[in-house]
Design a protein around this motif. Sequence first.
Motif, PDB file in Angstrom:
ATOM      1  N   GLN A 272      -6.739   2.314   3.130  1.00 55.82           N
ATOM      2  CA  GLN A 272      -6.517   1.005   3.448  1.00 55.82           C
ATOM      3  C   GLN A 272      -5.232   1.075   4.331  1.00 55.82           C
ATOM      4  OE1 GLN A 272      -6.499  -1.432  -0.004  1.00 55.82           O
ATOM      5  NE2 GLN A 272      -8.623  -0.934  -0.566  1.00 55.82           N
ATOM      6  N   LEU A 273      -4.155   1.953   3.733  1.00 55.10           N
ATOM      7  CA  LEU A 273      -2.936   2.196   4.244  1.00 55.10           C
ATOM      8  C   LEU A 273      -3.176   2.581   5.867  1.00 55.10           C
ATOM      9  CD1 LEU A 273       0.098   1.857   4.383  1.00 55.10           C
ATOM     10  CD2 LEU A 273       0.169   4.303   3.426  1.00 55.10           C
ATOM     11  N   ALA A 274      -3.886   3.512   6.112  1.00 57.17           N
ATOM     12  CA  ALA A 274      -4.290   4.030   7.359  1.00 57.17           C
ATOM     13  C   ALA A 274      -4.980   3.082   8.270  1.00 57.17           C
ATOM     14  CB  ALA A 274      -5.015   5.272   7.217  1.00 57.17           C
ATOM     15  N   ASP A 275      -5.695   2.187   7.809  1.00 54.73           N
ATOM     16  CA  ASP A 275      -6.232   0.952   8.641  1.00 54.73           C
ATOM     17  C   ASP A 275      -5.164   0.055   8.934  1.00 54.73           C
ATOM     18  OD1 ASP A 275      -8.668   2.217   8.320  1.00 54.73           O
ATOM     19  OD2 ASP A 275      -9.499   1.145   6.693  1.00 54.73           O
ATOM     20  N   ALA A 276      -4.450  -0.242   7.829  1.00 56.86           N
ATOM     21  CA  ALA A 276      -3.267  -1.295   8.239  1.00 56.86           C
ATOM     22  C   ALA A 276      -2.223  -0.539   9.272  1.00 56.86           C
ATOM     23  CB  ALA A 276      -2.323  -1.598   6.969  1.00 56.86           C
ATOM     24  N   TYR A 277      -2.211   0.529   9.125  1.00 54.60           N
ATOM     25  CA  TYR A 277      -1.389   0.995  10.296  1.00 54.60           C
ATOM     26  C   TYR A 277      -1.996   1.172  11.839  1.00 54.60           C
ATOM     27  CZ  TYR A 277       1.864   3.532   7.038  1.00 54.60           C
ATOM     28  OH  TYR A 277       2.967   3.825   6.084  1.00 54.60           O
TER      29      TYR A 277
ATOM     30  N   LEU B 296       0.870  -1.186  -0.013  1.00 52.76           N
ATOM     31  CA  LEU B 296       0.124  -0.027  -0.031  1.00 52.76           C
ATOM     32  C   LEU B 296       0.833   1.532   0.145  1.00 52.76           C
ATOM     33  CD1 LEU B 296      -2.713  -1.098   2.381  1.00 52.76           C
ATOM     34  CD2 LEU B 296      -3.011  -0.728  -0.044  1.00 52.76           C
ATOM     35  N   GLU B 297       1.955   1.365   0.746  1.00 54.97           N
ATOM     36  CA  GLU B 297       2.954   2.304   0.474  1.00 54.97           C
ATOM     37  C   GLU B 297       3.436   2.500  -0.793  1.00 54.97           C
ATOM     38  OE1 GLU B 297       4.517   2.319   5.512  1.00 54.97           O
ATOM     39  OE2 GLU B 297       5.840   1.384   3.498  1.00 54.97           O
ATOM     40  N   ALA B 298       3.841   1.649  -1.412  1.00 47.87           N
ATOM     41  CA  ALA B 298       4.083   1.883  -2.937  1.00 47.87           C
ATOM     42  C   ALA B 298       3.159   2.171  -3.591  1.00 47.87           C
ATOM     43  CB  ALA B 298       4.757   0.359  -3.372  1.00 47.87           C
ATOM     44  N   ALA B 299       1.734   2.156  -3.588  1.00 49.97           N
ATOM     45  CA  ALA B 299       0.765   2.320  -4.170  1.00 49.97           C
ATOM     46  C   ALA B 299       0.361   3.734  -4.010  1.00 49.97           C
ATOM     47  CB  ALA B 299      -0.418   1.637  -3.981  1.00 49.97           C
ATOM     48  N   VAL B 300       0.767   4.311  -2.787  1.00 48.34           N
ATOM     49  CA  VAL B 300       0.698   5.843  -2.426  1.00 48.34           C
ATOM     50  C   VAL B 300       1.590   6.524  -2.934  1.00 48.34           C
ATOM     51  CG1 VAL B 300       0.242   7.460  -0.378  1.00 48.34           C
ATOM     52  CG2 VAL B 300      -1.122   5.284  -0.363  1.00 48.34           C
ATOM     53  N   ARG B 301       2.750   6.062  -2.869  1.00 44.80           N
ATOM     54  CA  ARG B 301       4.005   7.016  -3.474  1.00 44.80           C
ATOM     55  C   ARG B 301       3.674   6.782  -4.999  1.00 44.80           C
ATOM     56  NH1 ARG B 301       7.156   3.702   0.362  1.00 44.80           N
ATOM     57  NH2 ARG B 301       7.426   2.315  -1.247  1.00 44.80           N
ATOM     58  N   GLU B 302       3.148   5.866  -5.648  1.00 46.65           N
ATOM     59  CA  GLU B 302       2.979   6.033  -7.017  1.00 46.65           C
ATOM     60  C   GLU B 302       1.780   7.029  -7.481  1.00 46.65           C
ATOM     61  OE1 GLU B 302       2.038   3.084 -10.774  1.00 46.65           O
ATOM     62  OE2 GLU B 302       2.245   2.341  -8.829  1.00 46.65           O
ATOM     63  N   ASP B 303       0.725   7.092  -6.617  1.00 48.56           N
ATOM     64  CA  ASP B 303      -0.546   7.896  -7.022  1.00 48.56           C
ATOM     65  C   ASP B 303      -0.802   8.434  -5.773  1.00 48.56           C
ATOM     66  OD1 ASP B 303      -2.478   9.336  -7.939  1.00 48.56           O
ATOM     67  OD2 ASP B 303      -3.677   7.418  -8.455  1.00 48.56           O
ATOM     68  N   PRO B 304      -0.603   9.509  -5.082  1.00 48.84           N
ATOM     69  CA  PRO B 304      -0.733  10.037  -3.777  1.00 48.84           C
ATOM     70  C   PRO B 304      -2.266  10.596  -3.717  1.00 48.84           C
ATOM     71  CG  PRO B 304       1.341  11.190  -4.565  1.00 48.84           C
ATOM     72  CD  PRO B 304       0.700  10.438  -5.830  1.00 48.84           C
ATOM     73  N   SER B 305      -2.911  10.829  -4.924  1.00 43.25           N
ATOM     74  CA  SER B 305      -4.242  11.058  -4.750  1.00 43.25           C
ATOM     75  C   SER B 305      -5.330   9.875  -4.681  1.00 43.25           C
ATOM     76  CB  SER B 305      -4.650  12.013  -6.272  1.00 43.25           C
ATOM     77  OG  SER B 305      -4.391  11.045  -7.169  1.00 43.25           O
ATOM     78  N   ASP B 306      -4.691   8.757  -4.489  1.00 42.24           N
ATOM     79  CA  ASP B 306      -5.562   7.642  -4.581  1.00 42.24           C
ATOM     80  C   ASP B 306      -6.011   7.412  -3.305  1.00 42.24           C
ATOM     81  OD1 ASP B 306      -6.633   5.082  -4.735  1.00 42.24           O
ATOM     82  OD2 ASP B 306      -4.850   3.979  -5.227  1.00 42.24           O
TER      83      ASP B 306
END
Length: 475
Positions: free
Chosen positions: A226-231, A210-220
């Motif tokens: 999902q990344l915040a819930d995983a944290y 998920l961190e890779a996905a957010v870095r690739e597209d910050p507007s996603d």
Amino acid sequence: MSTSRPRPPGPSSATSCALPRTRFSAPFARRSRSAPGPPMPAIPARCSRCAPPRPPQFRPGRVARPASSPAAEPATRASHSGRPLDPAVRPGRPTRTRPHGPIRAIQAGARCGHANLYPRSIGRRIGSARARGHDLAQIGAHPCAVRSKQVRPMAWIASLTRMSEGELDRLIKRIAAILLVGTFVFVGFYVFDRFRMPAPSMVDQTIASLEAAVREDPSDISSRGQLADAYVVAERYEDAIAQYDAILATGKSDELAHFGRARANQQMGNLDAAKGDYQAVVDIAKEGEMAHVDPTLNAAFYGLGQIALQQGKPADAAQYLAAAVAIKRSDADALNLLGTAYVQSGEPAKAIEPLRSAIAFVPIGWSEPYLTLAQAYADTGDADRAEWAAAMADLSEERYEAATSRLEAILDGPAALEATIGLALVSEVQGKATDAADWYRKALVIDPDNASALLGFSRVSLPDETSGAGQGDAE
């Protein structure tokens, strides 16, 4: 015309050797190969191993050097053949004072008379001597010479008996050190060969993707949520709050972002911030068409009730928890907290119903509702049922003997039905299905329509017994 080298004059009778002048006794002597020589005389039985050491002789390979003057160093030394050294005739030639090793072996065998055991090279020399007519009756390969060429089997073990105690101790210590070092080397190699880095957990793998996905597209927003819930699951609450703040900054998914941030703040102990986020969820979701079955709204009310109890506001907690139970009536946690809120607010009579509903959904495995119910019954003056609730708390904490004795003491009182079902649960938990079925039958005799007794009897009895249990009890 002969081309042989001139030889020095023969030795005198006073300096001649007792051995015949053959190539076995004098390596540099010349003789005809066709004329047989005289037989070798018998030599007294002595050798370098069987007799005391001989006096030191001229070492093999010594080079005879010319003397500085005839008067200073006359050439009086003699070789093994008895001839005096003459540097003028053979300058710089190495002079051997003793025969070669195989020849010495033959002579040693003749001297001590050991068995005729010799290597192949000595055998060839003996055969050559026999062809020249020598008397070889007393000539044989000397075992001592064979030992010089061959290592006797297990000779090193025999040598241990001749070692001193100090030498044996040092040898043992060296062997022990070698074994110890070898053991460490083997263990180290085994550990190095078997060691594997532990694989990351599923939560860590999910966070990494998920961190890779957010870095690739910050507007996603979906990936960021999902990344915040995983944290939150990984107990990285500060990182989760940062992600929820980023989502709320976009103005999208406000309800879920507020709810997630409220949970993170509550886990961190930020009760006021968590209360604000829960209230924001309530304000957003209570006007929705599916508000009466909205699980997020139910969780928000439950969170507000928890925070109110932690802040010492049981009356407010009762209101929030009642709203949560209205959305989901089977929420045993909300029912338990609602009963607790009623007891803390001084209304024990209102606490009995939600607490009994909670233990109806989850009869064993947690003691909190039973303890609160025991306090509510005690506050209302129902001592038998208070004892029953305390006994069920003992059962939930696996104190079976205490629970059994308490329940048997109230079998004849107003809490007989509850005590009978409690004894059936004690037997069922201990794996006594027959006893549990008997106690459930007795409970059905008291109340044929009791749901807890019917459900428990169905768990511990056969299907045909279950079908006839209600009819027999009804009759």
